[in-house]
Motif scaffolding. Structure first.
Motif, PDB file in Angstrom:
ATOM      1  N   ILE A 191       0.833  -1.212   0.000  1.00  0.00           N
ATOM      2  CA  ILE A 191       0.000   0.000   0.000  1.00  0.00           C
ATOM      3  C   ILE A 191       0.860   1.252   0.000  1.00  0.00           C
ATOM      4  N   SER A 192       1.936   1.262   0.805  1.00  0.00           N
ATOM      5  CA  SER A 192       2.761   2.472   0.894  1.00  0.00           C
ATOM      6  C   SER A 192       3.381   2.843  -0.454  1.00  0.00           C
ATOM      7  N   LEU A 193       3.628   1.854  -1.309  1.00  0.00           N
ATOM      8  CA  LEU A 193       4.180   2.149  -2.634  1.00  0.00           C
ATOM      9  C   LEU A 193       3.097   2.589  -3.620  1.00  0.00           C
ATOM     10  N   ARG A 194       1.852   2.274  -3.330  1.00  0.00           N
ATOM     11  CA  ARG A 194       0.743   2.679  -4.201  1.00  0.00           C
ATOM     12  C   ARG A 194       0.329   4.128  -3.963  1.00  0.00           C
ATOM     13  N   GLU A 195       0.568   4.627  -2.753  1.00  0.00           N
ATOM     14  CA  GLU A 195       0.021   5.927  -2.362  1.00  0.00           C
ATOM     15  C   GLU A 195       0.403   7.083  -3.285  1.00  0.00           C
ATOM     16  N   PRO A 196       1.683   7.284  -3.647  1.00  0.00           N
ATOM     17  CA  PRO A 196       2.004   8.416  -4.532  1.00  0.00           C
ATOM     18  C   PRO A 196       1.263   8.342  -5.875  1.00  0.00           C
ATOM     19  N   GLY A 197       1.199   7.159  -6.460  1.00  0.00           N
ATOM     20  CA  GLY A 197       0.498   7.001  -7.728  1.00  0.00           C
ATOM     21  C   GLY A 197      -0.989   7.248  -7.598  1.00  0.00           C
ATOM     22  N   MET A 198      -1.565   6.823  -6.490  1.00  0.00           N
ATOM     23  CA  MET A 198      -3.001   7.033  -6.282  1.00  0.00           C
ATOM     24  C   MET A 198      -3.298   8.515  -6.067  1.00  0.00           C
TER      25      MET A 198
ATOM     26  N   GLY B 152      -7.828   8.625  -2.533  1.00  0.00           N
ATOM     27  CA  GLY B 152      -9.041   8.274  -3.255  1.00  0.00           C
ATOM     28  C   GLY B 152      -9.787   7.052  -2.786  1.00  0.00           C
ATOM     29  N   PRO B 153     -10.893   6.762  -3.491  1.00  0.00           N
ATOM     30  CA  PRO B 153     -11.808   5.711  -3.076  1.00  0.00           C
ATOM     31  C   PRO B 153     -11.219   4.302  -3.102  1.00  0.00           C
ATOM     32  N   PHE B 154     -10.340   4.004  -4.044  1.00  0.00           N
ATOM     33  CA  PHE B 154      -9.787   2.654  -4.090  1.00  0.00           C
ATOM     34  C   PHE B 154      -8.967   2.352  -2.844  1.00  0.00           C
ATOM     35  N   MET B 155      -8.148   3.307  -2.415  1.00  0.00           N
ATOM     36  CA  MET B 155      -7.349   3.102  -1.201  1.00  0.00           C
ATOM     37  C   MET B 155      -8.248   3.094   0.034  1.00  0.00           C
ATOM     38  N   MET B 156      -9.325   3.889   0.015  1.00  0.00           N
ATOM     39  CA  MET B 156     -10.278   3.853   1.132  1.00  0.00           C
ATOM     40  C   MET B 156     -10.883   2.460   1.228  1.00  0.00           C
ATOM     41  N   TYR B 157     -11.181   1.872   0.077  1.00  0.00           N
ATOM     42  CA  TYR B 157     -11.725   0.522   0.044  1.00  0.00           C
ATOM     43  C   TYR B 157     -10.720  -0.489   0.592  1.00  0.00           C
ATOM     44  N   LEU B 158      -9.471  -0.406   0.141  1.00  0.00           N
ATOM     45  CA  LEU B 158      -8.457  -1.357   0.603  1.00  0.00           C
ATOM     46  C   LEU B 158      -8.225  -1.262   2.103  1.00  0.00           C
TER      47      LEU B 158
END
Length: 172
Positions: free
Chosen positions: A6-13, A46-52
Motif C-alpha cells: 500500500i505504501s508504494l501505491r500511495e504516490p500514484g493514487m 481516493g476511493p480505491f485506497m479507502m476501500y483497501l
C-alpha cells in the motif's frame, strides 16, 4: 497488483486522484452544489485506497448521479434518520420529510459479527473491526505467516531464504 505494498501505491493514487479531480471537475462541482459530500480519503489517495484500508469509499455511478444533479433525487447531507414514521422520516436535525418509500440499503457489516459467529465473541473482540477481509489475499497472508513461523523470513523487509514449497496434507 496485489503484490504492491500500500505504501508504494500511495504516490500514484494521489496523482490519479488529482488527474481525476481535474478531468471531472465539472461533474464533482455539479454534485457538490446539490449536497453530495465527496471524500478523497484522509490522505488524498481516493476511493480505491479507502476501500483497501477500510472497505468504504466506493460508489459506482450507473445513472443515479445525473438524477441527483438534475434535482430528481434529493440529498440531505449532514443528517441521519432519527425516526421512521408511517408516511415520513424525521432527521437528526429535527426536519421531518414526507416519504412514500424508504429503502435501507446499507448492506455492509464489518467482520466482528461474522468472526463472532464463526469462531467466538472473544476472538472477534481481540481482532477488532476489520472491513476488508478478502479471501483473495488470505493465501498470501497465510504464506507470509508460515514463512515467519518457519524462520524463512526473520522480520518484515528482511531478505528471505530460498523457499521450498511442499503440499499441505489436504493437497496430497
Amino acid at each position: 497488483g496485489a503484490s504492491v505494498p500500500i505504501s508504494l501505491r500511495e504516490p500514484g493514487m494521489r496523482r490519479w486522484v488529482q488527474e481525476l479531480q481535474e478531468r471531472d471537475a465539472e461533474y464533482y462541482e455539479r454534485l457538490g452544489k446539490v449536497g453530495w459530500m465527496q471524500s478523497w480519503g484522509e490522505d488524498g489517495t481516493g476511493p480505491f485506497m479507502m476501500y483497501l484500508r477500510a472497505f468504504r469509499g466506493y460508489y459506482f455511478d450507473i445513472g443515479a448521479s445525473e438524477l441527483v444533479m438534475d434535482g430528481r433525487v434529493k440529498l440531505k447531507s449532514g443528517a441521519t434518520i432519527a425516526e421512521v414514521k408511517p408516511t415520513s422520516v424525521v432527521l437528526t436535525t429535527g426536519e421531518e420529510l414526507p416519504c412514500e418509500l424508504l429503502i435501507y440499503a446499507t448492506g455492509y457489516e464489518n467482520s466482528i459479527s461474522v468472526v463472532s459467529k464463526l469462531i467466538s465473541p472473544e476472538v472477534a473482540r481481540a481482532v477488532g473491526p476489520c472491513w476488508a477481509m478478502c479471501r483473495f489475499h488470505s493465501l498470501h497472508l497465510a504464506l507470509q505467516l508460515k514463512a515467519r513461523l518457519e524462520g524463512i523470513v526473520k522480520s518484515p523487509g528482511a531478505p528471505a531464504a530460498p523457499v521450498i514449497v511442499t503440499p499441505l496434507a489436504d493437497d496430497v
